[in-house]
Design a protein around this motif. Structure first.
Motif, mmCIF file in Angstrom:
data_model
loop_
_atom_site.group_PDB
_atom_site.id
_atom_site.type_symbol
_atom_site.label_atom_id
_atom_site.label_comp_id
_atom_site.label_asym_id
_atom_site.label_seq_id
_atom_site.Cartn_x
_atom_site.Cartn_y
_atom_site.Cartn_z
ATOM 1 N N UNK A 63 25.366 36.429 47.516
ATOM 2 C CA UNK A 63 26.749 36.151 47.170
ATOM 3 C C UNK A 63 26.902 34.892 46.328
ATOM 4 N N UNK A 64 26.021 33.922 46.514
ATOM 5 C CA UNK A 64 26.158 32.653 45.819
ATOM 6 C C UNK A 64 26.055 32.734 44.314
ATOM 7 N N UNK A 65 25.563 33.857 43.783
ATOM 8 C CA UNK A 65 25.395 34.014 42.340
ATOM 9 C C UNK A 65 26.631 34.572 41.650
ATOM 10 N N UNK A 66 27.616 35.041 42.425
ATOM 11 C CA UNK A 66 28.682 35.837 41.835
ATOM 12 C C UNK A 66 30.086 35.378 42.256
ATOM 13 N N UNK A 67 31.038 35.692 41.384
ATOM 14 C CA UNK A 67 32.450 35.666 41.739
ATOM 15 C C UNK A 67 32.814 37.080 42.166
ATOM 16 N N UNK A 68 33.551 37.223 43.255
ATOM 17 C CA UNK A 68 33.789 38.574 43.770
ATOM 18 C C UNK A 68 35.186 38.712 44.360
ATOM 19 N N UNK A 69 35.719 39.912 44.220
ATOM 20 C CA UNK A 69 37.029 40.283 44.770
ATOM 21 C C UNK A 69 36.910 41.706 45.289
ATOM 22 N N UNK A 70 37.598 42.019 46.377
ATOM 23 C CA UNK A 70 37.602 43.371 46.933
ATOM 24 C C UNK A 70 38.983 43.982 46.801
ATOM 25 N N UNK A 71 39.002 45.295 46.589
ATOM 26 C CA UNK A 71 40.242 46.065 46.635
ATOM 27 C C UNK A 71 40.259 46.828 47.948
ATOM 28 N N UNK A 72 41.288 46.643 48.746
ATOM 29 C CA UNK A 72 41.385 47.357 50.005
ATOM 30 C C UNK A 72 40.786 46.594 51.174
ATOM 31 N N UNK A 73 40.697 47.267 52.314
ATOM 32 C CA UNK A 73 40.274 46.627 53.568
ATOM 33 C C UNK A 73 38.767 46.554 53.737
ATOM 34 N N UNK A 74 38.021 47.345 52.978
ATOM 35 C CA UNK A 74 36.577 47.428 53.177
ATOM 36 C C UNK A 74 35.844 47.074 51.891
ATOM 37 N N UNK A 75 34.663 46.409 52.019
ATOM 38 C CA UNK A 75 33.999 45.944 53.240
ATOM 39 C C UNK A 75 34.750 44.786 53.883
ATOM 40 N N UNK A 76 34.711 44.721 55.203
ATOM 41 C CA UNK A 76 35.453 43.688 55.921
ATOM 42 C C UNK A 76 34.728 42.358 55.949
ATOM 43 N N UNK A 77 33.397 42.391 55.850
ATOM 44 C CA UNK A 77 32.604 41.164 55.816
ATOM 45 C C UNK A 77 31.622 41.237 54.654
ATOM 46 N N UNK A 78 31.344 40.096 53.993
ATOM 47 C CA UNK A 78 31.904 38.782 54.297
ATOM 48 C C UNK A 78 33.365 38.695 53.885
ATOM 49 N N UNK A 79 33.995 37.607 54.242
ATOM 50 C CA UNK A 79 35.414 37.415 53.945
ATOM 51 C C UNK A 79 35.572 36.916 52.510
ATOM 52 N N UNK A 80 35.935 37.820 51.609
ATOM 53 C CA UNK A 80 36.150 37.467 50.211
ATOM 54 C C UNK A 80 37.606 37.749 49.843
ATOM 55 N N UNK A 81 38.041 37.195 48.715
ATOM 56 C CA UNK A 81 39.403 37.454 48.259
ATOM 57 C C UNK A 81 39.585 38.962 48.089
ATOM 58 N N UNK A 82 40.734 39.462 48.488
ATOM 59 C CA UNK A 82 40.983 40.895 48.351
ATOM 60 C C UNK A 82 42.436 41.153 47.986
ATOM 61 N N UNK A 83 42.647 42.281 47.340
ATOM 62 C CA UNK A 83 43.977 42.704 46.910
ATOM 63 C C UNK A 83 44.206 44.123 47.416
ATOM 64 N N UNK A 84 45.400 44.404 47.917
ATOM 65 C CA UNK A 84 45.694 45.751 48.401
ATOM 66 C C UNK A 84 47.200 45.976 48.396
ATOM 67 N N UNK A 85 47.590 47.234 48.455
ATOM 68 C CA UNK A 85 49.005 47.539 48.584
ATOM 69 C C UNK A 85 49.417 47.286 50.030
ATOM 70 N N UNK A 86 50.639 46.891 50.230
ATOM 71 C CA UNK A 86 51.146 46.595 51.571
ATOM 72 C C UNK A 86 51.687 47.882 52.187
ATOM 73 N N UNK A 87 50.762 48.661 52.779
ATOM 74 C CA UNK A 87 51.181 49.944 53.350
ATOM 75 C C UNK A 87 52.209 49.765 54.459
ATOM 76 N N UNK A 88 52.069 48.706 55.224
ATOM 77 C CA UNK A 88 53.016 48.478 56.321
ATOM 78 C C UNK A 88 54.435 48.295 55.780
ATOM 79 N N UNK A 89 54.557 47.518 54.695
ATOM 80 C CA UNK A 89 55.882 47.270 54.134
ATOM 81 C C UNK A 89 56.465 48.534 53.511
ATOM 82 N N UNK A 90 55.602 49.338 52.852
ATOM 83 C CA UNK A 90 56.075 50.574 52.230
ATOM 84 C C UNK A 90 56.599 51.530 53.292
#
Length: 371
Positions: free
Chosen positions: A153-180
């Motif tokens: 991980x130390x070599x890269x900048x990373x972002x996740x879309x959605x809930x998975x993978x859950x670990x490690x804890x990286x920045x993530x973006x997702x739609x707010x299904x609960x609010x919808x």
């Protein structure tokens, strides 16, 4: 009036060149980590703060200048098959939004499939590093792929879309299904509906870490207990044509759905499943009585407003914006605190004007005649 602390002041205090200060404040890996931290500490002690007007000017000039270089970002997936995620409306929309925004920022996306048995996380990190790819967008991960072991991980900048993978804890973006879901439930309740049902593809709920069903059940607490309708959840492969497995054994999905409506008599149905509206329409030959629906995946009525797909495309765009920001600041590795960005959108009145779209006449004797 106290004069502004500049990078020249920091350079003199640290005994280095202005360029070294500039690189250190941008976390450039070209400067040794110990030197970066020392310069950043001196900057903090001196009370240095970037000039927002100057930063805006630099951003403006950079945006106006033609970018002839096109760097590559990795779009890493781990779906049930290499390209199976492209058939899922939400996943395809994530990619469409990410690809469009990447092109605007001067990047191209290249797909890598971690589901390939010959491509381990360790091997992928080696490939990306030696190709000079330092930005990774993780998307279309199955719900059972909760972690990525042996990845550098130390070599890269990373972002996740959605809930998975859950670990490690990286920045993530997702739609707010609960609010919808909350917004849909409250708007329907405000329109006078009380018996509100939910048709939910279980895989979509698992991919959202239970957000769809959790929000639906939470909102039901606002409804009188005598009006509660249990959600109709089903397993699916590529469409709603798969068999439905219930306590009584295996039933065809359309028959199971019709029996659920007969037993619980919902006034309106919220669907979270691709093709749900078309499948409900198969039962319109005199089976239901005044059952309306709101399709959060496809929109309702003849307009088929792509509510869910639009927000998913925006999720892809924001994910690229977040990743590009990390790359510009040379932020690598796992951060102490990860950001989770939840995107939501308002439901237009047209999305909920479904009462006149599905007024079907109930005919119990025709239950056995469902094709």
């Amino acid at each position: 009036m106290k004069s502004r602390v500049t990078q020249s002041h920091i350079a003199r205090a640290a005994g280095v060149h202005n360029t070294t200060v500039s690189l250190a404040l941008r976390n450039s890996p070209a400067i040794p980590e110990a030197t970066r931290k020392r310069i950043q500490s001196i900057a903090q002690e001196l009370g240095y703060a970037p000039d927002p007007a100057l930063q805006a000017l630099i951003a403006y000039r950079k945006g106006c200048a033609p970018d002839r270089r096109e760097d590559t970002l990795a779009y890493v997936t781990h779906w049930y098959s290499k390209h199976g995620w492209e058939q899922e409306p939400g996943q395809a929309s994530y990619f469409a939004g990410a690809q469009r925004k990447a092109a605007q920022c001067g990047y191209r996306l290249e797909h890598f499939d971690l589901g390939d048995p010959e491509l381990s996380p360790r091997r992928l990190s080696h490939i990306l590093f030696h190709r000079g790819i330092t930005g990774i967008l993780f998307a279309a991960f199955r719900h059972d792929c909760t972690a990525i072991p042996d990845f550098d991980w130390g070599l890269f900048s990373s972002v996740a879309i959605g809930c998975f993978p859950q670990t490690p804890s990286i920045h993530r973006v997702m739609e707010n299904q609960r609010a919808i879901m909350r917004q849909a439930m409250r708007r329907l309740a405000g329109a006078g509906y009380r018996r509100i049902g939910l048709v939910l593809a279980s895989e979509y709920d698992r991919q959202a870490d239970g957000a769809w069903s959790a929000s639906f059940l939470a909102e039901q607490m606002r409804i009188p207990s005598g009006m509660l309708v249990p959600p109709f959840c089903f397993e699916q492969e590529q469409s709603m044509q798969r068999q439905h497995v219930g306590p009584a054994g295996t039933l065809r999905l359309d028959v199971a759905l019709a029996r659920w409506i007969e037993e619980h008599a919902p006034e309106v149905v919220i669907s979270v499943a691709p093709g749900a509206t078309d499948h409900l329409a198969r039962l319109s030959a005199g089976v239901f009585h005044e059952v309306s629906w709101v399709d959060l995946m496809e929109g309702t009525g003849s307009s088929k407003a792509p509510l869910y797909r639009n927000i998913c495309e925006r999720v892809g765009e924001v994910a690229i914006e977040t990743l590009a920001d990390q790359l510009q600041q040379n932020v690598r590795g796992i951060q102490d605190i990860a950001k989770i960005m939840l995107l939501e959108t308002g439901l237009a009145d047209s999305d909920l004007e479904s009462a006149s779209l599905a007024a079907w006449q109930w005919s119990p004797e025709r239950m056995q005649a469902v094709p």
